[in-house]
Design an enzyme around this catalytic site. Structure first.
Site, PDB file in Angstrom:
ATOM      1  N   TYR A   1      71.438 -20.739 -66.983  1.00 27.55           N
ATOM      2  CA  TYR A   1      70.429 -21.090 -66.179  1.00 27.55           C
ATOM      3  C   TYR A   1      69.210 -21.368 -66.060  1.00 27.55           C
ATOM      4  O   TYR A   1      69.130 -22.890 -65.059  1.00 27.55           O
ATOM      5  CB  TYR A   1      69.904 -18.525 -65.163  1.00 27.55           C
ATOM      6  CG  TYR A   1      69.069 -19.117 -64.548  1.00 27.55           C
ATOM      7  CD1 TYR A   1      69.677 -19.543 -63.312  1.00 27.55           C
ATOM      8  CD2 TYR A   1      67.545 -19.091 -64.680  1.00 27.55           C
ATOM      9  CE1 TYR A   1      69.272 -19.593 -61.925  1.00 27.55           C
ATOM     10  CE2 TYR A   1      66.762 -19.397 -63.358  1.00 27.55           C
ATOM     11  CZ  TYR A   1      67.329 -18.742 -62.243  1.00 27.55           C
ATOM     12  OH  TYR A   1      66.535 -19.328 -61.568  1.00 27.55           O
TER      13      TYR A   1
ATOM     14  N   GLU B   1      66.420 -13.153 -55.952  1.00 25.86           N
ATOM     15  CA  GLU B   1      64.888 -12.108 -56.150  1.00 25.86           C
ATOM     16  C   GLU B   1      64.136 -11.357 -56.174  1.00 25.86           C
ATOM     17  O   GLU B   1      63.436 -10.848 -56.719  1.00 25.86           O
ATOM     18  CB  GLU B   1      63.832 -13.861 -55.700  1.00 25.86           C
ATOM     19  CG  GLU B   1      64.127 -15.326 -56.495  1.00 25.86           C
ATOM     20  CD  GLU B   1      63.242 -15.398 -57.815  1.00 25.86           C
ATOM     21  OE1 GLU B   1      62.431 -14.251 -58.626  1.00 25.86           O
ATOM     22  OE2 GLU B   1      64.493 -16.049 -58.975  1.00 25.86           O
TER      23      GLU B   1
ATOM     24  N   TRP C   1      65.125 -10.902 -65.080  1.00 27.47           N
ATOM     25  CA  TRP C   1      65.543 -12.052 -64.345  1.00 27.47           C
ATOM     26  C   TRP C   1      66.800 -11.232 -65.282  1.00 27.47           C
ATOM     27  O   TRP C   1      68.240 -12.065 -64.973  1.00 27.47           O
ATOM     28  CB  TRP C   1      65.029 -13.258 -63.977  1.00 27.47           C
ATOM     29  CG  TRP C   1      65.476 -14.563 -63.606  1.00 27.47           C
ATOM     30  CD1 TRP C   1      66.661 -14.761 -64.466  1.00 27.47           C
ATOM     31  CD2 TRP C   1      66.180 -14.148 -62.766  1.00 27.47           C
ATOM     32  NE1 TRP C   1      66.883 -15.867 -63.538  1.00 27.47           N
ATOM     33  CE2 TRP C   1      66.764 -15.557 -62.031  1.00 27.47           C
ATOM     34  CE3 TRP C   1      65.321 -13.013 -61.441  1.00 27.47           C
ATOM     35  CZ2 TRP C   1      67.693 -15.822 -60.560  1.00 27.47           C
ATOM     36  CZ3 TRP C   1      65.995 -13.639 -60.096  1.00 27.47           C
ATOM     37  CH2 TRP C   1      67.081 -14.654 -59.410  1.00 27.47           C
TER      38      TRP C   1
END
Length: 192
Positions: free
Chosen positions: A18, A40, A48
């Site tokens: 990522y 998000e 995350w």
């Protein structure tokens, strides 16, 4: 290869991928921009890495992040999502996603694309601001205020900041990171 100093970055391939292939890369495609709003907003209060590990499950559960389908989710679909153990089962965030899909479409209709709208906050320029010690700034405050005014949920200043980083409007790779110099060079080349 030097990277940003994210906690646990080097220990998880999905996280490293990522960082290396998505985070901070300028994105202009509305489908991806909506996907990142969904992810998000679900990330609020979580790591995350948790979101990345559930990303494909989210993709399946939320019809490949298609806002035109999501905006019409009814109570039966909400119950189905609340029963899905492969995603984060937070009713407020699920309802916010449905709401945000409708708001997203309204922006597309007004500006021709969500990309045109979100990039207009920086006059279509990438902002380089690699300060790992902040989680919001004047830009994220402006974006958050406008999104909220347009009806978005779960898009406060901190989430908006993270979103702007994720989609490459802000390139916050630290100067020691190999992605910082690569993106900086590409940005200079684009302007020539």
């Amino acid at each position: 290869m030097k990277r940003c100093k994210w906690k646990n970055l080097e220990n998880h391939q999905i996280y490293m991928d990522y960082h290396d292939k998505e985070w901070g890369i300028p994105s202009y495609e509305d489908g991806y921009l909506f996907e990142m709003i969904v992810l998000e907003s679900f990330q609020a209060g979580l790591s995350w890495l948790t979101i990345l590990n559930k990303r494909e499950a989210f993709r399946l559960a939320f019809d490949n992040f298609d806002p035109h389908l999501i905006k019409d989710y009814d109570e039966s679909k909400i119950k189905e999502l609340l029963a899905d153990k492969s995603i984060i089962r937070n009713e407020n965030k699920i309802r916010a996603t449905i709401n945000n899909a409708l708001c997203f479409i309204k922006i597309q209709e007004e500006f021709a694309s969500f990309s045109e709208y979100i990039w207009s906050f920086t006059n279509h320029e990438i902002v380089f601001n690699p300060d790992p010690n902040i989680s919001k700034n004047e830009l994220s405050e402006r974006v958050s205020r406008d999104l909220k005014k347009r009806g978005f949920k779960y898009m406060g200043s901190v989430i908006s900041y993270s979103y702007l980083e994720a989609v490459g409007i802000m390139n916050n790779h630290i100067p020691q990171c190999f992605k910082y110099s690569k993106n900086k060079i590409e940005e200079v080349e684009k302007s020539l």
